[in-house]
Design an enzyme around this catalytic site. Structure first.
Site, PDB file in Angstrom:
ATOM      1  N   ARG A 234       1.028  -1.126   0.396  1.00  0.00           N
ATOM      2  CA  ARG A 234      -0.012   0.263   0.230  1.00  0.00           C
ATOM      3  C   ARG A 234       0.723   1.113   0.420  1.00  0.00           C
ATOM      4  O   ARG A 234       1.682   1.514   0.793  1.00  0.00           O
ATOM      5  CB  ARG A 234      -0.975  -0.393   0.939  1.00  0.00           C
ATOM      6  N   GLU A 236       0.454   4.036   1.297  1.00  0.00           N
ATOM      7  CA  GLU A 236       0.187   4.744   1.883  1.00  0.00           C
ATOM      8  C   GLU A 236       1.167   6.152   2.421  1.00  0.00           C
ATOM      9  O   GLU A 236       1.975   5.882   2.797  1.00  0.00           O
ATOM     10  CB  GLU A 236      -0.165   3.841   3.389  1.00  0.00           C
ATOM     11  N   ARG A 242      -0.762   2.172  12.752  1.00  0.00           N
ATOM     12  CA  ARG A 242      -0.785   0.709  12.193  1.00  0.00           C
ATOM     13  C   ARG A 242      -1.194   0.756  10.463  1.00  0.00           C
ATOM     14  O   ARG A 242      -1.291  -0.110  10.195  1.00  0.00           O
ATOM     15  CB  ARG A 242      -2.117   1.033  13.122  1.00  0.00           C
ATOM     16  N   HIS A 243      -0.344   1.632  10.246  1.00  0.00           N
ATOM     17  CA  HIS A 243      -0.381   1.896   8.384  1.00  0.00           C
ATOM     18  C   HIS A 243       1.447   1.792   8.531  1.00  0.00           C
ATOM     19  O   HIS A 243       1.964   2.075   8.701  1.00  0.00           O
ATOM     20  CB  HIS A 243      -0.982   2.710   8.552  1.00  0.00           C
ATOM     21  N   GLU A 385      -9.942  -2.080  13.325  1.00  0.00           N
ATOM     22  CA  GLU A 385      -9.588  -3.124  12.450  1.00  0.00           C
ATOM     23  C   GLU A 385      -8.749  -3.566  12.259  1.00  0.00           C
ATOM     24  O   GLU A 385      -7.978  -3.290  12.360  1.00  0.00           O
ATOM     25  CB  GLU A 385      -9.801  -1.667  11.475  1.00  0.00           C
ATOM     26  N   SER A 388     -11.513  -6.944   7.483  1.00  0.00           N
ATOM     27  CA  SER A 388     -12.731  -5.984   6.702  1.00  0.00           C
ATOM     28  C   SER A 388     -12.813  -7.625   5.810  1.00  0.00           C
ATOM     29  O   SER A 388     -11.725  -8.090   5.248  1.00  0.00           O
ATOM     30  CB  SER A 388     -12.567  -5.050   6.203  1.00  0.00           C
ATOM     31  N   ARG A 436      -1.263  -6.363  12.705  1.00  0.00           N
ATOM     32  CA  ARG A 436      -2.369  -5.394  12.853  1.00  0.00           C
ATOM     33  C   ARG A 436      -3.212  -6.649  14.149  1.00  0.00           C
ATOM     34  O   ARG A 436      -3.609  -6.367  15.207  1.00  0.00           O
ATOM     35  CB  ARG A 436      -3.110  -5.525  12.422  1.00  0.00           C
TER      36      ARG A 436
HETATM   37  O1  4AD Z   1      -9.545  -3.406   5.108  1.00  0.00           O
HETATM   38  P1  4AD Z   1      -8.821  -3.623   3.730  1.00  0.00           P
HETATM   39  O2  4AD Z   1      -8.071  -2.790   2.469  1.00  0.00           O
HETATM   40  O3  4AD Z   1      -9.318  -5.291   2.732  1.00  0.00           O
HETATM   41  C1  4AD Z   1      -9.063  -5.179   1.704  1.00  0.00           C
HETATM   42  O4  4AD Z   1      -7.574  -5.461   1.390  1.00  0.00           O
HETATM   43  C2  4AD Z   1      -9.906  -6.590   1.328  1.00  0.00           C
HETATM   44  N1  4AD Z   1      -9.249  -6.873   0.036  1.00  0.00           N
HETATM   45  C3  4AD Z   1     -10.240  -7.757   1.924  1.00  0.00           C
HETATM   46  C4  4AD Z   1     -11.595  -8.814   1.950  1.00  0.00           C
HETATM   47  O5  4AD Z   1     -10.848  -9.897   1.896  1.00  0.00           O
HETATM   48  N2  4AD Z   1     -12.438  -7.902   1.451  1.00  0.00           N
HETATM   49  O6  4AD Z   1      -7.378  -4.370   4.297  1.00  0.00           O
HETATM   50  C5  4AD Z   1      -7.496  -6.026   4.769  1.00  0.00           C
HETATM   51  C6  4AD Z   1      -6.546  -6.059   6.268  1.00  0.00           C
HETATM   52  C7  4AD Z   1      -6.910  -4.325   7.320  1.00  0.00           C
HETATM   53  O7  4AD Z   1      -8.297  -5.019   8.302  1.00  0.00           O
HETATM   54  C8  4AD Z   1      -6.264  -4.273   8.470  1.00  0.00           C
HETATM   55  O8  4AD Z   1      -5.423  -5.242   9.054  1.00  0.00           O
HETATM   56  C9  4AD Z   1      -5.029  -4.772   7.235  1.00  0.00           C
HETATM   57  O9  4AD Z   1      -5.144  -5.372   5.712  1.00  0.00           O
HETATM   58  N3  4AD Z   1      -4.715  -3.555   7.150  1.00  0.00           N
HETATM   59  C10 4AD Z   1      -3.115  -2.653   7.180  1.00  0.00           C
HETATM   60  N4  4AD Z   1      -2.464  -3.264   8.057  1.00  0.00           N
HETATM   61  C11 4AD Z   1      -1.124  -2.462   8.099  1.00  0.00           C
HETATM   62  N5  4AD Z   1      -0.298  -1.424   6.986  1.00  0.00           N
HETATM   63  C12 4AD Z   1      -1.418  -1.216   6.292  1.00  0.00           C
HETATM   64  N6  4AD Z   1      -1.481  -0.114   5.650  1.00  0.00           N
HETATM   65  C13 4AD Z   1      -2.905  -2.180   6.198  1.00  0.00           C
HETATM   66  N7  4AD Z   1      -3.819  -1.566   5.105  1.00  0.00           N
HETATM   67  C14 4AD Z   1      -4.965  -2.393   5.385  1.00  0.00           C
END
Ligand code: 4AD
Length: 462
Positions: A234, A236, A242-243, A385, A388, A436
């Site tokens: 990502r 980001e 947490r990112h 979170e 998801s 996380r």
């Molecule tokens: O919520 P996210 O973006 O969902 C998906 O990637 C969907 N494709 C999942 C699905 O099957 N619907 O990311 C899923 C999880 C988040 O809840 C969080 O725990 C983690 O990935 N996450 C991160 N962890 C660390 N750094 C980041 N930048 C994160 N972004 C998401």
């Protein structure tokens, strides 16, 4: 070769050969011609006694901390337990000592300093002799030393157990592990947080933000239930606790027979099993982490609480928290809801379902009875979170329409959308951020502690 952690009373009298890290070496205070060497392997330490040979003693006293040594000696019972060793019943009376790798005597950070708890700092300060503090960035710069602390070792052993349980639990329920490409032609989650790169023959590519599109295509490919443990990327710009720019995603995708709550049922059973396993089988690890970063054991229910988004919003409103209508929860609202749920239901782990469609990615299935909402959910651990999930659109026309509404160009996802034209069952799934989960289960304050070599907007090394 003996493992330090396996040395107990039953080993007394045995001759052993141990390779370990020299954590500390010092002269005996009472008897001049004795030296002590504290050896460490992973979470265990043991005291070694060097007596009899002046030459060996001098050699030991010249060893820089963190050098790798081999000792040959006899295991002996200890009369009095030593508070500073983790193997407290025995010591090793050394006959031979070898140095296998001599550490630089000027280490950039000390393992002892990196492993100190807030309580130790406070105690030393109260005595008027403050201890040196190693900042997080310095610790991460020298991560190979930093992770040698008991906490460092423990965190990654916990992480390993979470990953193992994820594979084991799903494999036992007819999911198969797959591997999807990380070099893909377009963004998988939409939005700007995507790393772009040059591919071959003038093509541009993206690093996968998730295995989302291809795990669904595996369902199109007839695999009924799949999971993947893999890296996700990502771009980001969030410099938060947490990112990360690269993390490990635990993903699953499955056919749905009646209702997307079947996906919630899998999440529920899986996580209750992970929590039970960690509490029962990682006691030493959790104790080690707790010593440096104190935390309360996670409160959770045997059947995970499910709250609708609207119920959650109602609780927040009643508590006076302002939130944007029909939007995702921000970090503050998540924390607040976590607190309200803990107070009302005595749990720090819950599922929030039926999010507004506008707050979810294009591939999310709208609710049949009210398309302003979606068949989706998030899962929260200690007010943040970690997961998801959702049912996905398996009808290609609706999928193409939703992609267009999100401004996603057809060219990059044509093969994905086409995949649903050849017969696809209703399906759904979820994605978990491994770092996380570990951070929050262990009550850590920063996700970087749960990433061996973290990548964030500022950090690309080591
Ligand atoms: O919520 P996210 O973006 O969902 C998906 O990637 C969907 N494709 C999942 C699905 O099957 N619907 O990311 C899923 C999880 C988040 O809840 C969080 O725990 C983690 O990935 N996450 C991160 N962890 C660390 N750094 C980041 N930048 C994160 N972004 C998401």
């Amino acid at each position: 070769w003996a493992e330090i952690g396996h040395l107990d009373k039953a080993a007394a009298g045995r001759s052993v050969l141990v390779r370990a890290t020299a954590e500390a070496v010092y002269r005996g205070s009472k008897t001049k011609n004795v030296a002590f060497l504290k050896l460490r392997q992973v979470l265990s330490t043991v005291q070694c006694v060097l007596a009899g040979s002046a030459q060996m003693m001098l050699f030991a006293l010249s060893l820089p901390k963190e050098s790798i040594v081999v000792v040959e000696g006899a295991v002996a019972l200890l009369d009095e337990p030593l508070s500073y060793t983790t193997v407290q019943e025995v010591e090793i009376k050394v006959r031979k000592l070898y140095c296998i790798s001599r550490a630089d005597p000027k280490l950039p950070i000390s393992v002892e300093d990196a492993g100190r708890s807030a309580a130790e700092f406070a105690k030393a300060e109260a005595k008027g002799v403050p201890l040196p503090r190693v900042g997080q960035e310095t610790r991460l710069d020298y991560r190979v030393i930093d992770v040698r602390t008991p906490t460092g070792q423990a965190i990654f052993r916990v992480q390993h157990q979470v990953e193992n349980k994820f594979r084991e639990y799903l494999s036992a329920r007819d999911f198969i592990g797959i591997h999807t490409p990380k070099l893909i032609s377009g963004s998988s989650e939409g939005g700007a947080a995507v790393f772009k790169l040059e591919y071959k023959n003038g093509k541009s590519a993206c690093l996968a933000q998730s295995p989302q599109l291809h795990k669904q295509m595996a369902i199109c490919g007839g695999f009924r239930r799949v999971f993947e443990v893999g890296h996700v990327f990502r771009a980001e710009d969030s410099n938060t606790h947490r990112h990360l720019c690269e993390f490990v995603g635990l993903d699953a995708e499955m056919e749905i027979m009646r209702h997307y709550f079947e996906v919630c049922d899998i999440v529920d059973g899986l996580f209750i099993e992970i929590f039970r396993h960690l509490n029962e089988n990682c006691k030493r690890e959790l104790e080690a982490i707790n010593r440096q970063y104190p935390f309360e054991p996670l409160k959770y229910l045997e059947r995970t609480l499910r709250l609708s988004y609207e119920e959650g919003i109602q609780m927040l409103k009643e508590a006076g928290t302002e939130i944007e209508p029909m939007a995702d929860l921000n970090t503050e609202a998540e924390k607040k809801l976590g607190q309200l749920v803990r107070e009302k239901y005595d749990t720090e782990f819950f599922i929030l379902y039926r999010y507004p469609l506008a707050a979810r990615p294009f591939y999310t299935m709208p609710c049949y009875e009210n398309p302003a909402y979606s068949n989706s959910f998030d899962v929260f651990l200690r007010g943040e979170e970690i997961i998801s999930g959702a049912q996905r659109i398996h009808e290609p026309k609706l999928l193409a329409k939703r992609a267009a509404e999100h401004g996603i160009g057809m060219s990059s996802i044509k093969s994905y959308i086409d995949s649903f034209s050849y017969g696809t069952p209703p399906h759904g799934g979820f994605g978990v951020g491994l770092e996380r989960v570990v951070m929050l289960f262990c009550g850590l304050h920063n996700v970087r502690l749960a990433s061996l070599f973290p990548r964030d907007p500022q950090r690309l090394s080591p």
